[in-house]
Design an enzyme around this catalytic site. Sequence first.
Site, PDB file in Angstrom:
ATOM      1  N   THR A 151       0.206  -1.193  -0.024  1.00 48.70           N
ATOM      2  CA  THR A 151       0.581  -0.089  -0.321  1.00 48.70           C
ATOM      3  C   THR A 151       0.744   0.897  -0.076  1.00 48.70           C
ATOM      4  OG1 THR A 151      -1.900  -1.309   1.466  1.00 48.70           O
ATOM      5  CG2 THR A 151      -1.787   1.102   1.322  1.00 48.70           C
ATOM      6  N   SER A 161       1.283  -6.889  -0.875  1.00 45.51           N
ATOM      7  CA  SER A 161       1.653  -8.230   0.154  1.00 45.51           C
ATOM      8  C   SER A 161       0.499  -9.537   0.391  1.00 45.51           C
ATOM      9  CB  SER A 161       2.072  -7.487   1.343  1.00 45.51           C
ATOM     10  OG  SER A 161       0.949  -7.410   2.189  1.00 45.51           O
ATOM     11  N   THR A 163       0.901  -3.839   4.517  1.00 47.53           N
ATOM     12  CA  THR A 163       0.770  -4.476   5.302  1.00 47.53           C
ATOM     13  C   THR A 163       0.029  -6.187   6.065  1.00 47.53           C
ATOM     14  OG1 THR A 163      -1.698  -3.758   5.921  1.00 47.53           O
ATOM     15  CG2 THR A 163      -0.131  -2.037   5.790  1.00 47.53           C
ATOM     16  N   ASP A 164      -0.531  -6.577   5.019  1.00 48.99           N
ATOM     17  CA  ASP A 164      -0.964  -8.250   5.162  1.00 48.99           C
ATOM     18  C   ASP A 164      -0.294  -8.685   5.249  1.00 48.99           C
ATOM     19  OD1 ASP A 164      -3.708  -6.638   4.925  1.00 48.99           O
ATOM     20  OD2 ASP A 164      -3.446  -7.359   2.745  1.00 48.99           O
TER      21      ASP A 164
END
Length: 326
Positions: free
Chosen positions: A20, A68, A101-102
């Site tokens: 992101t 991610s 972030t995932d």
Amino acid sequence: MQVSDVVTNKKMVILGTGGTIAGTATRAGDHTGYTAAQLGIAQLVAAVPALAGSPFELLTEQVAQIDSKDMSFSVWRDLAGRVSHWLAQPEVLGIVITHGTDTLEETAYFLQALLHPAKPVVLTCAMRPATALVPDGPQNLVDAVAVATHPGARGVVAVCAGVIHSAMDVQKVHPYRLDAFSSGDAGPIGYVEEGRLRLMRNWPLAPVDHTQAAIESIAMLPDEAAWPRVEIVMNYAGASAAVVQALLASGVQGLVVAGTGNATLHHALEAALHEAQAAGIPVVRATRCSEGRVLPTPDAAIPDSRGLSPVKARVALILSLLGKRP
């Protein structure tokens, strides 16, 4: 510590993997309908004025360009190789990795468990795309550099919203807010405040390990299929043996079970996991609770994850299976 306090003639390396933080949207107010991994790492760094006057040489390298959620073993392999390469350079102070972030917590644990770095390796991210009216990526990047150049910093950590998390404890706990990560009841390592660090506990341990041998072993894996296949199953009301039996039939090589509470298991699921063990498949118990750790019991037939979350326990089991290969 502020960027201006850093000794000159040193290097900082920033590796890009997408996410992101490198995402774009058609509208500045759109924080969810963006496309991740659109901007290169050099472009991201150039857009942060606070990094322009750094007294050290700033090097950027694009290792991957992905969302991610699509993180793969091949990206982990390449990333570990580049991190190992730069850590070995005496003039390199530390490494920053921009990441989605995932799956950030999984990559962070993978790098810490594999490399045990004695220098800082700092993963950072964003919850808003680069085109947002008020993006959070630039400040996270500046904070990550402050951590990576802090005297005595070591090990793999994650920096987001001014909080420093250990790779061993960090978990994404919120799908939208800027402060999306937590270290659970372990608590954060510290905070970045106006470019200076306020530490609350020690950095992740950095024991001497056979790092180069491990890297070379992973580098020899030709493709995704060559990595050990480890899957996660979950305990819940009415859990059955069906998922475990299907995974065994499909050739799974390891299982992690996210149990309820203190890693408790429905009797039908537990029986299937015992069958897997009898067939030579290693099984590890974790808890689906976001805080705390499994407290082992003397009569437990399935070993616990020693405090690791289910996704990190999976990474640990993959590395363990790789280490047992000839």
